[in-house]
Write a protein that holds these residues in place. Structure first.
Motif, PDB file in Angstrom:
ATOM      1  N   SER A 149      45.294  40.111  38.348  1.00 26.96           N
ATOM      2  CA  SER A 149      44.759  41.465  38.478  1.00 26.96           C
ATOM      3  C   SER A 149      43.703  41.490  39.583  1.00 26.96           C
ATOM      4  O   SER A 149      43.176  40.445  39.988  1.00 26.96           O
ATOM      5  CB  SER A 149      44.118  41.908  37.161  1.00 26.96           C
ATOM      6  OG  SER A 149      42.956  41.122  36.887  1.00 26.96           O
ATOM      7  N   GLU A 151      40.743  42.552  39.307  1.00 25.69           N
ATOM      8  CA  GLU A 151      39.499  42.070  38.710  1.00 25.69           C
ATOM      9  C   GLU A 151      39.448  40.544  38.739  1.00 25.69           C
ATOM     10  O   GLU A 151      38.424  39.954  39.111  1.00 25.69           O
ATOM     11  CB  GLU A 151      39.384  42.568  37.271  1.00 25.69           C
ATOM     12  CG  GLU A 151      38.099  42.129  36.567  1.00 25.69           C
ATOM     13  CD  GLU A 151      38.037  42.607  35.126  1.00 25.69           C
ATOM     14  OE1 GLU A 151      37.014  42.334  34.455  1.00 25.69           O
ATOM     15  OE2 GLU A 151      39.013  43.249  34.668  1.00 25.69           O
ATOM     16  N   ASP A 152      40.560  39.898  38.376  1.00 30.44           N
ATOM     17  CA  ASP A 152      40.597  38.437  38.387  1.00 30.44           C
ATOM     18  C   ASP A 152      40.550  37.893  39.813  1.00 30.44           C
ATOM     19  O   ASP A 152      39.959  36.835  40.056  1.00 30.44           O
ATOM     20  CB  ASP A 152      41.848  37.928  37.673  1.00 30.44           C
ATOM     21  CG  ASP A 152      41.746  38.052  36.164  1.00 30.44           C
ATOM     22  OD1 ASP A 152      40.608  38.144  35.655  1.00 30.44           O
ATOM     23  OD2 ASP A 152      42.804  38.059  35.494  1.00 30.44           O
ATOM     24  N   THR A 154      38.940  39.197  42.253  1.00 32.11           N
ATOM     25  CA  THR A 154      37.541  39.301  42.668  1.00 32.11           C
ATOM     26  C   THR A 154      36.680  38.227  41.991  1.00 32.11           C
ATOM     27  O   THR A 154      35.842  37.594  42.652  1.00 32.11           O
ATOM     28  CB  THR A 154      37.004  40.703  42.321  1.00 32.11           C
ATOM     29  OG1 THR A 154      37.833  41.699  42.939  1.00 32.11           O
ATOM     30  CG2 THR A 154      35.574  40.869  42.803  1.00 32.11           C
ATOM     31  N   LYS A 155      36.897  38.004  40.701  1.00 31.34           N
ATOM     32  CA  LYS A 155      36.151  36.955  39.994  1.00 31.34           C
ATOM     33  C   LYS A 155      36.428  35.581  40.594  1.00 31.34           C
ATOM     34  O   LYS A 155      35.519  34.750  40.737  1.00 31.34           O
ATOM     35  CB  LYS A 155      36.524  36.950  38.515  1.00 31.34           C
ATOM     36  CG  LYS A 155      35.989  38.126  37.708  1.00 31.34           C
ATOM     37  CD  LYS A 155      36.432  38.023  36.254  1.00 31.34           C
ATOM     38  CE  LYS A 155      35.901  39.177  35.426  1.00 31.34           C
ATOM     39  NZ  LYS A 155      36.401  39.102  34.016  1.00 31.34           N
ATOM     40  N   ALA A 184      37.287  41.754  48.742  1.00 28.40           N
ATOM     41  CA  ALA A 184      36.944  40.871  47.623  1.00 28.40           C
ATOM     42  C   ALA A 184      36.420  39.517  48.094  1.00 28.40           C
ATOM     43  O   ALA A 184      35.935  38.731  47.273  1.00 28.40           O
ATOM     44  CB  ALA A 184      38.163  40.670  46.728  1.00 28.40           C
TER      45      ALA A 184
END
Length: 410
Positions: A149, A151-152, A154-155, A184
């Motif tokens: 995802s 979000e992942d 970016t993390k 990102a």
């Protein structure tokens, strides 16, 4: 059924959109999802044998790096020990079980000077714990934008930056995804997003580019010296640039060249064509030399790939071969001009057959263009279907791919 074995490559770009490396892929039996070759060791061995003995690493990747897949067996068998560590990045597959033997193998390769990458990393606790013993030796982690995802993604960028590991986003197929990964914090990007920029409706090809394309089409049809001179002299801007080019070569001592005919004789017809292609792609908005542009490399590859296949299919038909080259080159003009092909083609040297191929992928030329698309996207089922319909043999496909990669790179 004949096995269609071939070597493919996919570009890896840096944050500026310049070519950083290629991933080399060996493909066998596109009729199925699983290769029929006996082992992954054999698959990679065939890639390396193809590159080192048949093609030559310099012809295939130029001054860039080559990422090659490594399974557990390959790492433990010391398959890569004789390779040049300055050229190759060893890409550890996602299904490798990391134990003491694998760690020692990675340490050994790292000591030899190889860079190590982790392939298809899923940013979750399971992957982190499994590959944690390799983190001290890893230079790159490849993150699939489909399997992770945003979000992942970016993390993961924050997590690996602390470890001084570069992040590479895979399957980046459009400009919007490229920009998201760039924002990102990703360092490298794999995919053909550079060929799908945001287009501006209504923008057309400029007169000079249209003239250059007309001259390239003429050159692929093997014109006489007189015909080429006449056509160049009709385009004074291009003729003036040609004379400026041949007289700027300080490495060669010759009296000043005054005429277009003398310039062609001195440079040679093949070099004239290459110079014209460089002119076509030498655009300030690209922010780089044509040789460093993935768009230039990709368009050159497509043009030569289609022409070589056309020559294999119809050896005596120079017109068909010239059209095939031009269709391959024009298939990326929308990305170069950043305008839809529909608005570009009326001013380009195309006939109805070429326009149908470019806009609708129909006819023999359209099928060749479909095949180029399928090879780039590693679509094995489409490749098998098209080569069967066109009666292209495994040897012809492999030869055409190899010729086009080395021609575009050089």
């Amino acid at each position: 059924m004949e096995s269609l074995a071939y070597l493919a490559r996919q570009p890896i770009l840096d944050r500026d959109g310049k070519i950083f490396a290629y991933e080399l892929l060996f493909r066998d039996s596109p009729t199925s999802d699983t290769a029929i070759i006996a082992s992954d060791v054999l698959a990679t061995a065939q890639v390396l044998e193809n590159v080192l003995n048949n093609i030559g690493i310099q012809r295939l990747i130029g001054n860039n790096k080559a990422f090659v897949n490594c399974s557990r067996n390959m790492l433990l068998d010391n398959l890569f020990g004789l390779l040049n560590p300055k050229c190759f990045v060893l890409e550890v597959l996602e299904d490798v079980d990391v134990d003491e033997a694998v760690v020692k193998a990675i340490q050994r390769y790292k000591a030899l000077g190889f860079e190590i990458a982790l392939d298809d990393f899923i940013f979750n606790e399971d992957f982190i714990q499994r590959f944690k013993p390799l983190f001290p030796y890893v230079s790159y982690v490849k993150m699939d934008v489909v399997d992770n995802s945003l979000e992942d993604m970016t993390k993961a960028a924050g997590f690996f930056k602390v470890l001084d590991i570069k992040l590479l986003a895979e399957k980046v197929e459009d400009e919007a995804t490229f920009k998201r990964c760039q924002d990102a914090g990703y360092d490298y990007f794999q995919g053909f997003f550079f060929a799908k920029p945001e287009l501006v409706t209504g923008r057309k090809i400029d007169a000079t580019s249209a003239a250059i394309l007309q001259l390239i089409l003429l050159l692929r049809s093997r014109p006489s010296l007189e015909d080429l001179c006449d056509n160049l002299n009709k385009n004074q801007d291009i003729a003036t640039n040609l004379l400026r080019f041949v007289n700027s070569n300080t490495d060669t001592k010759h009296s000043k060249i005054e005429t277009v005919k003398d310039a062609i004789v001195w440079v040679g017809m093949r070099n004239i064509q290459e110079w014209l292609m460089l002119m076509l792609y030498a655009r300030p908005e690209l922010g780089m030399t044509p040789q460093a542009s993935p768009l230039f490399q990709n368009a050159s590859h497509r043009a030569k790939f289609l022409e070589t296949l056309a020559r294999e299919m119809d050896p005596e038909n120079d017109d068909f071969c010239a059209k095939a080259f031009m269709v391959g080159l024009l298939s990326r003009m929308d990305a170069l001009v950043r305008a839809p092909l529909e608005t570009i083609l009326p001013d380009a040297p195309t006939d109805d057959e070429m326009q149908e191929a470019l806009l609708n992928r129909t006819g023999r030329l359209g099928q060749l263009l479909q095949l180029a698309d399928a090879v780039e996207l590693d679509d094995s089922q489409a490749i098998q279907s098209i080569v069967t319909e066109l009666s292209i043999s495994a040897i012809q496909l492999k030869y055409s791919i190899t010729e086009s990669y080395s021609w575009a790179e050089n």
